[in-house]
Structures are given as C-alpha cells and as structure tokens.
Design an enzyme around this catalytic site. Structure first.
Site, PDB file in Angstrom:
ATOM      1  N   GLY A  46       0.836  -0.977   0.380  1.00 22.68           N
ATOM      2  CA  GLY A  46      -0.051   0.079  -0.026  1.00 22.68           C
ATOM      3  C   GLY A  46       0.818   0.989  -0.030  1.00 22.68           C
ATOM      4  N   GLN A  51       2.630   9.957   1.233  1.00 12.04           N
ATOM      5  CA  GLN A  51       4.203   8.926   0.895  1.00 12.04           C
ATOM      6  C   GLN A  51       4.952   9.682  -0.215  1.00 12.04           C
ATOM      7  OE1 GLN A  51       2.813   4.857   2.585  1.00 12.04           O
ATOM      8  NE2 GLN A  51       4.467   4.930   2.985  1.00 12.04           N
ATOM      9  N   CYS A  91       6.721  -1.037   6.075  1.00  9.29           N
ATOM     10  CA  CYS A  91       6.134   0.880   5.532  1.00  9.29           C
ATOM     11  C   CYS A  91       7.369   1.136   4.683  1.00  9.29           C
ATOM     12  CB  CYS A  91       5.416   1.174   6.673  1.00  9.29           C
ATOM     13  SG  CYS A  91       5.339   3.287   5.658  1.00  9.29           S
ATOM     14  N   LEU A  92       6.918   1.226   3.560  1.00 12.12           N
ATOM     15  CA  LEU A  92       7.739   1.537   2.334  1.00 12.12           C
ATOM     16  C   LEU A  92       8.698   3.271   3.132  1.00 12.12           C
ATOM     17  CD1 LEU A  92       5.405   0.959  -1.092  1.00 12.12           C
ATOM     18  CD2 LEU A  92       7.519   0.008  -0.099  1.00 12.12           C
ATOM     19  N   HIS A 133      -3.030   0.624   8.247  1.00 16.67           N
ATOM     20  CA  HIS A 133      -1.977   1.333   8.148  1.00 16.67           C
ATOM     21  C   HIS A 133      -2.279   2.802   7.386  1.00 16.67           C
ATOM     22  CE1 HIS A 133       2.716   0.551   7.688  1.00 16.67           C
ATOM     23  NE2 HIS A 133       2.072   1.508   6.433  1.00 16.67           N
ATOM     24  N   GLU A 134      -3.072   2.640   5.965  1.00 15.29           N
ATOM     25  CA  GLU A 134      -2.185   3.881   4.846  1.00 15.29           C
ATOM     26  C   GLU A 134      -3.520   4.297   5.644  1.00 15.29           C
ATOM     27  OE1 GLU A 134      -0.620   3.258   2.768  1.00 15.29           O
ATOM     28  OE2 GLU A 134      -0.239   1.376   3.504  1.00 15.29           O
ATOM     29  N   HIS A 137      -1.712   6.997   7.727  1.00 20.22           N
ATOM     30  CA  HIS A 137      -0.918   8.126   6.608  1.00 20.22           C
ATOM     31  C   HIS A 137      -1.201   9.193   6.104  1.00 20.22           C
ATOM     32  CE1 HIS A 137       2.964   5.709   6.069  1.00 20.22           C
ATOM     33  NE2 HIS A 137       2.651   5.066   6.105  1.00 20.22           N
TER      34      HIS A 137
END
Ligand code: NI
Length: 163
Positions: A46, A51, A91-92, A133-134, A137
């Site tokens: 995701g 991000q 996480c990226l 999670h997203e 963000h």
C-alpha cells in the site's frame, strides 16, 4: 505515469494531516497513476499520497499475490471494525524495518472511486491491516508509533522467506 520518490521517516510531511479531495481532475488522476507505478516498483502492499509528498486523502492498496488488483481509496473513512489481529507490519517509508502491530481483523471502509462515486469495501486480515495502516498515513501517523516490542531489521528475514 511516473515513479515518484518515496519520503522516509524523519520527513515532516509524513506527520501532517492530509486534506480531503474535493474534485477529481486530471492532476488527481495523474497522481493516482503515479502512486500505483510507485507502489508496484517498490513491491509494496500500500501507498498513501503523503508518502510521495502530496497531502491529499488518497490511498492505493494491492494485497494480491500477482500485484494486479489495485484498490484506490479517495477520502477513505473506516465505518466499522471487528476483531483483532497481531502481526508484523512494514512501511515503504521505513525501509528495512518491521514491527508487530495490533489491528482490527475486519474493517469496513467508505470511500470514493475515480468517478467520485461512493462505495464501501470490506477487508479482513492483510487487507484490513493495509487499510488501517494507509489511513493512518493520511492522519500523519506512522506504524512505528503503534509497534509493540520495537522495530526489527528485515534483512535476515527476507533471506529466509525469499522463494
Ligand atoms: Ni506505510
């Protein structure tokens, strides 16, 4: 279509609250395409717009093994949760790390699609985790704030699980 630079922890944009999308225009459609390109290039599950440096409430998720089933959520809102799952999360924006996070095992989310039509989506397990999670963000929250026993390095585990 372009791969954008992924912001990493320490970048203040990741701590900011994103703004609601008011209308779908060409710029937003380009943003979504670029987010998908960036997600697939990074082999992530995701990605949220902040991000890549854009404070808009847009999320892309793909939990399919073939990475061919993108889910696009505009202005997502969780309207129902149930159960609890405990598992590893990465996480990226926090490369090379993983940590244990508790999330609901079931999530129902309301969002808009690329035609600004409202829809609901239900997810369990990994999808529920990714949705939570997203959306975090979009509220300036990184999973590292929710980790139970600290962050661990992924390097060793990746070698173990690579097929
Ligand atoms: Ni993330």
């Amino acid at each position: 279509m372009a791969i954008r630079n992924i912001r990493t922890m320490g970048d203040s944009i990741l701590t900011k609250v994103s703004k609601k999308v008011e209308k779908i225009d060409k710029r937003l459609l380009v943003l979504i395409d670029d987010m998908l390109d960036t997600l697939y290039d990074a082999e992530g599950v995701g990605l949220a717009a902040p991000q890549i440096g854009v404070l808009k409430r847009v999320v892309v998720i793909d939990v399919s093994e073939e990475a061919n089933n993108p889910i696009i959520l505009i202005n997502p809102e969780i309207i129902e949760t149930d159960g609890c799952q405990t598992g590893d999360e990465g996480c990226l924006s926090v490369p090379g790390k993983v940590g244990t996070v508790e999330r609901p095992n079931y999530v129902k989310v309301k969002a808009y699609d690329k035609d600004m039509k409202e829809f609901t989506l239900e997810g369990t397990e990994l999808l529920a985790r990714a949705i939570c999670h997203e959306i975090d963000h979009l509220n300036g929250i990184l999973y590292v704030e929710k980790v139970k026993d600290g962050l661990r390095d992924t390097a060793y585990q990746e070698e173990e699980t690579d097929e």
